[in-house]
Design an enzyme around this catalytic site. Structure first.
Site: not given
Ligand code: BGC
Length: 779
Positions: A326
């Site tokens: 993530d």
């Molecule tokens: C979130 C994810 C997301 C990613 C990209 C992160 O902050 O936890 O769920 O897919 O950002 O946008």
């Protein structure tokens, strides 16, 4: 949407039953769904896959170490464009550095870019053009968070958020919504979606609660499989499918404090009992990628958890796709979790634990560190090859090598009117009627109505986060032709019958730490609302939340905002009946006002067709059929799930009667009534048949989600009160009876034992459907 014509397992069969005979009545209505198990079994089977091994190995042999590490790198769009928000343009020098010099494998969209399909074609076209010119011409895999539709694409069809989709108890509808999401995401040249969210919504404080399918692992597992199969289809290389990313693997949703990205303590048996099944099922359904839990469990950050990322995911579940980190999570191993002294060590730990691609995403540190680590021998070349193989496999399966860009003709399949109809149908089926004193609903279309409250005239509340932008907060990006609750009621009964007074507002302002803006509440004109109430028959009071996502959505109190309580109390004092409509992503506490409301309608975040759907329900054009996919707490500290331990609800010397929710999991009224009878159990070999008759005892047709619970009465891990094991949604005409037969297997009687393995213990079990129960003994 018309439900697919599939006959429910309402059978006429004579079974040789060990316990009692089954009585079966033939299905009469066509628009039924298969029961949850039939749907599940059909959708966890993946289609034949092409074997790309030879192509992958050929390519791998020709790749330099730098090129391999590049494939494992994911950057944010800001690393290749200049400009802000909707005005971004490719910067050729930046693009060259990212795609040619570093050879990055993936780019993702971030918070503020919602572009048209044409603009996305231009931008991603330039990115793929640069990739094509590299030595090996490996395409970039571009990803976005298509959480409830292709949200970063202007004009895309958006659906109720997952929490609302769960309330439909209709996996076919979830699958269809995901199919449309896939078409529209791919039409915008993006072959990869960071969805579905398969975390369980077991703590309503958690600001991503609405991104989940609620608190029950079985419901979430069936809906999750529907989402994956809708996105990936039978052939993911087809122009109308995208690769999914299951997230956030695993246990992310259950932090001790309820605040996003804070520590969780979850013993392995509970991790496996509650948080693993959704991922296990979606892996079986063929999901191509997985995103990792940004938090930590038992002191081990998700991104270095070798046991979870490799032992369980690879060795037990047999996952073959790739694992993406993530956001900035390798850096956070140093800055947040302090598990590594520097980013290089953090990179080594994460890669060795099983991360295949790093969402870096705003610099080149990951690639530089990883390269150095391999050269020093701290990360073996074999681990790099393994990760790159997995990434290339997904790119080949998506058909990106032959066609990095979709056919321009796919644009004509974007935002079709029939997709909007599916969204409307989903919103209608999600709406959950929680209270209807003296059958005040449905309202007559001649009723004079005051519409008031902070969510009454807001598409932002209706959608929540991941809508055009990350926080869903940019009003200007919302379509102008969709109805808020106010507009929909005006359209339904005529503007002359409707008075609108806002009452209170929810706006976004910088939070205490002056960071990302968060919701702030204030009174607007409560006295004006009270005055207006004098001249109407009924008040429709729309309360709830604004929009938020992730950490900015953290709250210190689950109670609904004080200005909203004040508005509700002031309106109650007028003596006019009040219909409370809740538009919210998590159950905000309403105990101070709930008893004073004549009706309570839960709308969740029903998206852009939600206003119309709510008006359809309030005025009786649609008979509500949603059921709560979570326990609605009565008090801020009463956060207990439906599958709590039996003593928590007992009024005995040592029972603590703690379970006293405002509304229960599975609650949801209809404008008709259903009577359950003839719960019968039968056994054949290792299968138990549960049959039950449901009669529509009212005077209008209605859909009913029939939920089958099983309780293990005595077990070596103290058993929960009950667990949902099957469901089916059926349509029943007035006066009609339907008999449903569900099949339970041995694993439906199992739990994760102290040895962390599935365990079935002999003894007594109880099956519960509606208000009926039956016991049986497992020898
Ligand atoms: C979130 C994810 C997301 C990613 C990209 C992160 O902050 O936890 O769920 O897919 O950002 O946008």
């Amino acid at each position: 949407m018309r439900n697919p014509v599939v006959t429910l397992r309402v059978v006429s069969l004579t079974l040789c039953l060990a316990l009692q005979p089954l009585i079966a009545i033939k299905a009469q209505s066509a628009n039924d769904l298969p029961d949850s198990d039939e749907f599940f079994q059909r959708n966890i089977r993946t289609g034949p896959e092409r074997d790309n091994t030879r192509k992958i190995e050929d390519l791998l042999k020709r790749m330099t170490l730098e090129e391999k590490v590049g494939q494992m790198t994911q950057l944010a769009i800001g690393m290749v464009v200049n400009g802000r928000d909707q005005d971004v343009k490719i910067d050729p020098a930046k693009l060259d550095k990212a795609v040619v010099k570093y050879g990055v494998g993936s780019i993702l969209n971030v918070s503020d870019q919602a572009l048209t399909v044409d603009r996305w074609h231009e931008i991603i076209g330039e990115i793929q053009g640069a990739a094509k010119k590299t030595r090996l011409g490996i395409p970039v895999i571009y990803g976005i968070d298509s959480i409830h539709g292709a949200n970063y694409v202007q004009g895309a069809t958006l659906f109720p958020q997952e929490i609302g989709m769960a309330a439909t108890f209709n996996p076919e509808l979830m699958k269809r919504a995901a199919e449309i999401t896939a078409i529209e995401t791919r039409a915008a040249a993006m072959p990869w979606s960071f969805s579905p969210v398969l975390d369980l919504g077991r703590n309503p404080l958690w600001p991503r609660f609405w991104e989940t399918f609620g608190e029950d692992p079985y419901l979430a597992k069936v809906m999750g499989v529907a989402f994956v199969r809708g996105l990936e289809g039978a052939d993911v290389s087809s122009q109308s499918q995208v690769a999914s990313s299951l997230k956030h693997y695993m246990g992310y949703s259950f932090p001790l404090t309820g605040r996003d990205r804070t520590p969780a303590w979850i013993p392995e048996n509970y991790l496996r009992e509650y948080f693993l099944p959704t991922f296990d099922a979606a892996v079986k359904a063929g999901a191509r990628t997985i995103m990792v839990n940004s938090g930590e469990i038992n002191g081990v950050p998700g991104h270095i958890n070798h046991h979870v990322l490799t032992d369980i995911l690879r060795n037990e579940l047999g996952f073959k796709g790739f694992v993406v980190s993530d956001w900035e999570d390798i850096k956070k191993l140093v800055t947040t979790w302090r598990i590594a002294a520097d980013e290089k060590e953090a990179t080594r730990l994460a890669i060795m634990a099983g991360i295949d691609m790093s969402m870096v995403p705003n610099d080149y540190s990951f690639a530089d560190h990883l390269l150095a680590l391999v050269k020093e021998g701290a990360v073996p070349q074999s681990r790099i090859d393994e990760a790159v193989r997995r990434i290339l496999r997904v790119k080949f399966e998506l058909g990106l090598f032959e066609k990095p860009m979709p056919d321009a003709s796919l644009k004509s399949k974007f935002a079709l009117p029939e997709y909007r109809q599916v969204s409307l149908e989903a919103a209608r089926e999600s709406i959950t009627l929680l209270k209807n004193a003296n059958n005040i609903l449905p309202l007559a279309k001649t009723t004079k109505v005051l519409v008031t409250g902070p969510t009454a005239d807001s598409l932002v509340s209706m959608n929540n986060g991941w809508t055009y932008v990350w926080q869903g907060s940019e009003e200007g990006l919302y379509p102008k032709d969709r109805h808020t609750i106010r507009k929909a009621i005006e359209a339904k009964i005529g503007a002359g019958n409707v008075t609108f007074v806002q009452g209170t507002k929810i706006t976004r302002a910088p939070g205490p730490s002056n960071s990302t803006p968060t919701d702030q509440e204030a009174e607007v004109d409560i006295p004006a609302a009270v005055r207006a109430a004098q001249n109407v028959d009924v008040i429709v009071l729309a309360l709830g939340e604004g929009s938020y996502c992730e950490t900015p959505g953290n709250i210190t109190d689950l109670t609904i905002g004080e200005p909203q309580i004040k508005l509700a109390e002031a309106l109650k004092a007028t003596g006019k009946p009040i219909v409370l409509v809740l538009v919210e992503g998590r159950p905000r506490i309403i105990n101070r006002i709930a008893d004073n409301m004549n009706a309570i309608v839960m709308a969740y975040n029903p998206s852009n067709e939600g206003g119309t759907a709510i008006a359809d329900v309030l005025f009786g054009d649609v008979n509500p059929s949603g059921k709560l996919p979570f326990t609605y707490p009565r008090t801020p500290n009463g956060l207990i799930n439906y599958d709590h331990k039996p003593f928590e609800t007992e009024n005995t010397a040592f029972g603590n009667m703690a379970f006293n929710p405002q509304f229960k999991f599975g609650e949801g009224l209809s404008y008709t009534t259903f009577a359950y009878s003839d719960l019968r159990l039968g056994k054949q070999n290792e299968e138990w048949q549960v049959s039950v008759t449901v009669k529509n005892t009212g005077n209008r047709a209605g859909k009913e989600a029939v939920l089958v619970y099983v309780s293990d009465l005595v077990a070596s891990i103290s058993p929960p009160n009950k667990r949902l094991r099957r469901f089916a949604k059926i349509n029943i005409e007035p006066g009609q009876s339907r008999t449903l037969t569900f099949k339970l297997r041995r694993d439906d009687l199992s739990f994760i034992g102290a040895d962390n393995k599935p365990t079935v213990e002999p003894g007594e079990f109880e099956v519960r459907v509606g208000d009926l129960t039956q016991k049986f003994t497992l020898k």
